[in-house]
Design a protein around this motif. Sequence first.
Motif, PDB file in Angstrom:
ATOM      1  N   LEU A  30     118.518  58.199  67.565  1.00 13.48           N
ATOM      2  CA  LEU A  30     118.142  59.336  66.716  1.00 13.48           C
ATOM      3  C   LEU A  30     117.097  60.236  67.377  1.00 13.48           C
ATOM      4  O   LEU A  30     117.065  61.434  67.123  1.00 13.48           O
ATOM      5  CB  LEU A  30     117.626  58.848  65.370  1.00 13.48           C
ATOM      6  CG  LEU A  30     118.670  58.189  64.467  1.00 13.48           C
ATOM      7  CD1 LEU A  30     118.011  57.672  63.189  1.00 13.48           C
ATOM      8  CD2 LEU A  30     119.806  59.137  64.150  1.00 13.48           C
ATOM      9  N   LYS A  31     116.276  59.666  68.250  1.00  7.80           N
ATOM     10  CA  LYS A  31     115.262  60.470  68.940  1.00  7.80           C
ATOM     11  C   LYS A  31     115.886  61.417  69.970  1.00  7.80           C
ATOM     12  O   LYS A  31     115.252  62.366  70.397  1.00  7.80           O
ATOM     13  CB  LYS A  31     114.240  59.557  69.616  1.00  7.80           C
ATOM     14  CG  LYS A  31     113.394  58.796  68.625  1.00  7.80           C
ATOM     15  CD  LYS A  31     112.420  57.884  69.325  1.00  7.80           C
ATOM     16  CE  LYS A  31     111.633  57.082  68.306  1.00  7.80           C
ATOM     17  NZ  LYS A  31     110.744  56.126  68.938  1.00  7.80           N
ATOM     18  N   ALA A  32     117.112  61.143  70.358  1.00  6.46           N
ATOM     19  CA  ALA A  32     117.778  61.953  71.374  1.00  6.46           C
ATOM     20  C   ALA A  32     118.743  62.978  70.774  1.00  6.46           C
ATOM     21  O   ALA A  32     119.502  63.608  71.510  1.00  6.46           O
ATOM     22  CB  ALA A  32     118.524  61.040  72.342  1.00  6.46           C
ATOM     23  N   LEU A  33     118.731  63.155  69.458  1.00  9.47           N
ATOM     24  CA  LEU A  33     119.622  64.149  68.846  1.00  9.47           C
ATOM     25  C   LEU A  33     119.315  65.532  69.410  1.00  9.47           C
ATOM     26  O   LEU A  33     118.165  65.883  69.638  1.00  9.47           O
ATOM     27  CB  LEU A  33     119.454  64.175  67.322  1.00  9.47           C
ATOM     28  CG  LEU A  33     120.020  62.994  66.560  1.00  9.47           C
ATOM     29  CD1 LEU A  33     119.754  63.163  65.072  1.00  9.47           C
ATOM     30  CD2 LEU A  33     121.498  62.822  66.824  1.00  9.47           C
ATOM     31  N   ASP A  34     120.353  66.302  69.610  1.00  9.99           N
ATOM     32  CA  ASP A  34     120.238  67.665  70.120  1.00  9.99           C
ATOM     33  C   ASP A  34     120.337  68.624  68.935  1.00  9.99           C
ATOM     34  O   ASP A  34     121.425  68.820  68.385  1.00  9.99           O
ATOM     35  CB  ASP A  34     121.360  67.923  71.127  1.00  9.99           C
ATOM     36  CG  ASP A  34     121.320  69.322  71.715  1.00  9.99           C
ATOM     37  OD1 ASP A  34     120.310  70.038  71.527  1.00  9.99           O
ATOM     38  OD2 ASP A  34     122.316  69.692  72.377  1.00  9.99           O
ATOM     39  N   ILE A  35     119.208  69.190  68.533  1.00 13.57           N
ATOM     40  CA  ILE A  35     119.187  70.187  67.461  1.00 13.57           C
ATOM     41  C   ILE A  35     119.439  71.537  68.121  1.00 13.57           C
ATOM     42  O   ILE A  35     118.559  72.099  68.769  1.00 13.57           O
ATOM     43  CB  ILE A  35     117.839  70.189  66.708  1.00 13.57           C
ATOM     44  CG1 ILE A  35     117.462  68.783  66.242  1.00 13.57           C
ATOM     45  CG2 ILE A  35     117.885  71.190  65.553  1.00 13.57           C
ATOM     46  CD1 ILE A  35     118.429  68.124  65.307  1.00 13.57           C
ATOM     47  N   VAL A  36     120.652  72.041  67.964  1.00 10.52           N
ATOM     48  CA  VAL A  36     121.043  73.283  68.622  1.00 10.52           C
ATOM     49  C   VAL A  36     120.380  74.473  67.944  1.00 10.52           C
ATOM     50  O   VAL A  36     119.836  75.353  68.599  1.00 10.52           O
ATOM     51  CB  VAL A  36     122.578  73.443  68.629  1.00 10.52           C
ATOM     52  CG1 VAL A  36     122.985  74.745  69.297  1.00 10.52           C
ATOM     53  CG2 VAL A  36     123.224  72.248  69.317  1.00 10.52           C
ATOM     54  N   GLY A  37     120.405  74.508  66.609  1.00  9.86           N
ATOM     55  CA  GLY A  37     119.761  75.600  65.898  1.00  9.86           C
ATOM     56  C   GLY A  37     120.263  75.771  64.484  1.00  9.86           C
ATOM     57  O   GLY A  37     121.179  75.085  64.039  1.00  9.86           O
ATOM     58  N   ILE A  38     119.649  76.709  63.786  1.00  4.53           N
ATOM     59  CA  ILE A  38     120.028  77.080  62.426  1.00  4.53           C
ATOM     60  C   ILE A  38     120.538  78.513  62.484  1.00  4.53           C
ATOM     61  O   ILE A  38     119.886  79.383  63.065  1.00  4.53           O
ATOM     62  CB  ILE A  38     118.844  76.948  61.460  1.00  4.53           C
ATOM     63  CG1 ILE A  38     118.382  75.491  61.407  1.00  4.53           C
ATOM     64  CG2 ILE A  38     119.226  77.457  60.063  1.00  4.53           C
ATOM     65  CD1 ILE A  38     117.114  75.273  60.600  1.00  4.53           C
ATOM     66  N   TYR A  39     121.701  78.730  61.869  1.00  3.43           N
ATOM     67  CA  TYR A  39     122.383  80.012  61.976  1.00  3.43           C
ATOM     68  C   TYR A  39     122.621  80.615  60.592  1.00  3.43           C
ATOM     69  O   TYR A  39     122.767  79.886  59.609  1.00  3.43           O
ATOM     70  CB  TYR A  39     123.702  79.820  62.735  1.00  3.43           C
ATOM     71  CG  TYR A  39     123.440  79.280  64.113  1.00  3.43           C
ATOM     72  CD1 TYR A  39     123.156  80.132  65.164  1.00  3.43           C
ATOM     73  CD2 TYR A  39     123.399  77.913  64.361  1.00  3.43           C
ATOM     74  CE1 TYR A  39     122.867  79.648  66.429  1.00  3.43           C
ATOM     75  CE2 TYR A  39     123.111  77.416  65.620  1.00  3.43           C
ATOM     76  CZ  TYR A  39     122.844  78.287  66.644  1.00  3.43           C
ATOM     77  OH  TYR A  39     122.547  77.796  67.893  1.00  3.43           O
ATOM     78  N   PRO A  40     122.685  81.958  60.510  1.00  2.01           N
ATOM     79  CA  PRO A  40     122.753  82.643  59.219  1.00  2.01           C
ATOM     80  C   PRO A  40     124.129  82.633  58.556  1.00  2.01           C
ATOM     81  O   PRO A  40     124.258  83.016  57.397  1.00  2.01           O
ATOM     82  CB  PRO A  40     122.340  84.078  59.552  1.00  2.01           C
ATOM     83  CG  PRO A  40     122.774  84.258  60.970  1.00  2.01           C
ATOM     84  CD  PRO A  40     122.560  82.915  61.612  1.00  2.01           C
ATOM     85  N   ASP A  41     125.152  82.198  59.282  1.00  2.21           N
ATOM     86  CA  ASP A  41     126.496  82.175  58.702  1.00  2.21           C
ATOM     87  C   ASP A  41     127.361  81.192  59.487  1.00  2.21           C
ATOM     88  O   ASP A  41     127.003  80.749  60.574  1.00  2.21           O
ATOM     89  CB  ASP A  41     127.132  83.570  58.696  1.00  2.21           C
ATOM     90  CG  ASP A  41     127.142  84.206  60.071  1.00  2.21           C
ATOM     91  OD1 ASP A  41     127.656  83.582  61.024  1.00  2.21           O
ATOM     92  OD2 ASP A  41     126.618  85.320  60.210  1.00  2.21           O
TER      93      ASP A  41
END
Length: 78
Positions: A30-41
Amino acid sequence: MTVAGDQKQLLHLVFGGELENLQDVQFRDLKALDIVGIYPDYATALTAWKSKAQQTVDNAHMRYFIVHMHRLLDPQSN
């Protein structure tokens, strides 16, 4: 809050990580998860998801997901 064109923000999270096995969504680390980003749509999130999925195509255990955050923030709406 609205964005240009009076459209509602429908936030989507793109993230991924290596799975323990291919039959379940259980991450190895879980520490290595890749959070790419949050997008508006969804369309923008899908573009980001496709890019990351293509970059990791050689790793069969690597999976990326799109989470419909707007559904979590406001369960009464679609």
